[in-house]
Design a protein around this motif. Sequence first.
Motif, short mmCIF file in Angstrom:
data_model
loop_
_atom_site.label_atom_id
_atom_site.label_comp_id
_atom_site.label_asym_id
_atom_site.label_seq_id
_atom_site.Cartn_x
_atom_site.Cartn_y
_atom_site.Cartn_z
N TYR A 156 -10.25 7.27 -10.43
CA TYR A 156 -9.70 7.72 -9.15
C TYR A 156 -8.60 8.74 -9.44
O TYR A 156 -7.41 8.43 -9.44
CB TYR A 156 -9.17 6.53 -8.35
N PRO A 157 -8.99 9.99 -9.73
CA PRO A 157 -8.00 11.00 -10.12
C PRO A 157 -7.13 11.44 -8.95
O PRO A 157 -7.56 11.44 -7.79
CB PRO A 157 -8.87 12.16 -10.62
N VAL A 158 -5.89 11.83 -9.26
CA VAL A 158 -4.95 12.27 -8.22
C VAL A 158 -4.72 13.77 -8.27
O VAL A 158 -4.12 14.34 -7.35
CB VAL A 158 -3.60 11.54 -8.32
N THR A 337 2.18 5.45 -6.81
CA THR A 337 2.21 5.55 -5.35
C THR A 337 0.86 5.14 -4.77
O THR A 337 0.79 4.43 -3.75
CB THR A 337 2.56 7.00 -4.94
N VAL A 338 -0.23 5.56 -5.42
CA VAL A 338 -1.57 5.16 -5.00
C VAL A 338 -1.73 3.66 -5.12
O VAL A 338 -2.22 2.98 -4.20
CB VAL A 338 -2.64 5.88 -5.83
N LEU A 339 -1.34 3.09 -6.26
CA LEU A 339 -1.46 1.64 -6.45
C LEU A 339 -0.73 0.89 -5.36
O LEU A 339 -1.27 -0.06 -4.77
CB LEU A 339 -0.91 1.26 -7.83
N LYS A 340 0.49 1.29 -5.07
CA LYS A 340 1.30 0.60 -4.06
C LYS A 340 0.61 0.61 -2.71
O LYS A 340 0.51 -0.43 -2.04
CB LYS A 340 2.68 1.24 -3.97
N ARG A 365 -6.60 6.28 2.61
CA ARG A 365 -6.00 7.61 2.57
C ARG A 365 -4.55 7.45 2.12
O ARG A 365 -3.76 6.76 2.74
CB ARG A 365 -6.07 8.28 3.95
N VAL A 366 -4.23 8.09 0.99
CA VAL A 366 -2.92 7.93 0.37
C VAL A 366 -2.08 9.17 0.63
O VAL A 366 -2.50 10.30 0.34
CB VAL A 366 -3.06 7.70 -1.15
N PRO A 373 -2.11 17.10 -1.60
CA PRO A 373 -2.76 16.86 -0.31
C PRO A 373 -3.05 15.37 -0.16
O PRO A 373 -2.98 14.60 -1.12
CB PRO A 373 -4.07 17.67 -0.44
N THR A 374 -3.39 14.92 1.05
CA THR A 374 -3.78 13.54 1.25
C THR A 374 -4.93 13.19 0.32
O THR A 374 -5.89 13.96 0.17
CB THR A 374 -4.22 13.31 2.71
N LEU A 375 -4.83 12.03 -0.35
CA LEU A 375 -5.82 11.62 -1.34
C LEU A 375 -6.77 10.58 -0.76
O LEU A 375 -6.33 9.60 -0.15
CB LEU A 375 -5.12 11.05 -2.58
#
Length: 424
Positions: A156-158, A337-340, A365-366, A373-375
């Motif tokens: 899940y790349p950011v 931040t994604v994990l949280k 949606r992160v 941008p929104t992930l």
Amino acid sequence: MTGRRRSFLPRPHRHAALSVAAAAACVALTARCGVIPGTTGGSRDDPITVMTWAPENTKATNKPGVPAMAEAYARWVNAHGGIDGRELKVLTCNDHNDPVGAAACARKAVDEEVAAVVGAYSQHGRSFLAPLEVAGIPYIGGYGITDDEFSSPLSYPVNGGEPALLAGNGRQLADRCDRVSLVRPDTLAGDELPKLLNAGLADGDHKPVADIRAPEDGTDLTPQAEQALRHAGTVDGCVTAALGARTDTFYDSFRRTRDDYPPVRISSVLGSVDQSLVDRTGGANGPYEGAYVTGWYPASGDARWAEMRKVIREQAFGDNRVDPADAGVQTTWIAYTVLKQAVESLDGGDVTAHSLRRALDDGLRVETGGLTPTLSWRFEDLIAASEFPRLINSGVTFQTVRDGRLVPARKGFVDVEATLEQTA
């Protein structure tokens, strides 16, 4: 990039194959030790256990700030009640910048039953992703230096990784340079870079770059500097280097050689040149003044990094491994931040490898406060570049060094999706 996976099944088939492999692995592991991988965090009384790895103390690129930032994040979030009331436990590992070490870190993640690998850096994607895929453990927000991170269904790349950086660097240089020399590592990962840079340059009807290989652990790159200067040749020529930690080694050789050649402009990408490097090499009076730099994120002095900087001040004060200008540190911050947000989306439910994958696959949606941008990792969010089927964020930023500071050369993000589609 490291070794490529050239053919890809449609996403539903990939998940079906993954489920079979994961089930077989779980049977084997359950028989061996009585547990199923990725089940830590199942009870609200258990910590959420994740892992972050990176190379340290090697002769090539080192990223000690990556695990250090992960540990600082855990201290910060736990000091504020954890994630959704759950303690975050971060395990770290040194992959030693070799495939054996990368595979060992992945096996440790499986043995420790982590819920995810988060914000890690490794050049050996095939070595670490295979064990994670078998165990069903998601790889969230890796640095993006290997092709495998943009093909594995559990990645899940950011950011857009090295593909977006090099394609973007070509776009940035296309209307500024007559001839371009690229100095890059003589590695499997480095072998992919000329094609990507050329794709960006093609937007400006440019000829292909001069592809100049440099040893990954070289200490004197004068021959490469001379070759780059000979090709760039004119006042409108450009030399760009993407050598990671060895970029400054190259530009040190370049500085000692350039007086014998016509003046040229210099360039690089985030992770090879950052604000800390500019500062310690003389700032406005140093060699990087006027350089063009392509990044994934806003410049390190941007106000959108304020919360990360606050966390570093609170939890990593005096730890010189954690540099807020370092791309690895920044990517780790975004990955956590994604994990949280993924954990919080479970509304108190079990936090496992499976539940995190389900949350990410089902359209979470992160928001990253404008750092990206929104992930989102739904099938419809994947860009149409067949060589990078897991790439969702093809935005880059154009920066330049002005008065000793990395500042925007162009406002906002530049989308290189169309450029990446040309590399297939």
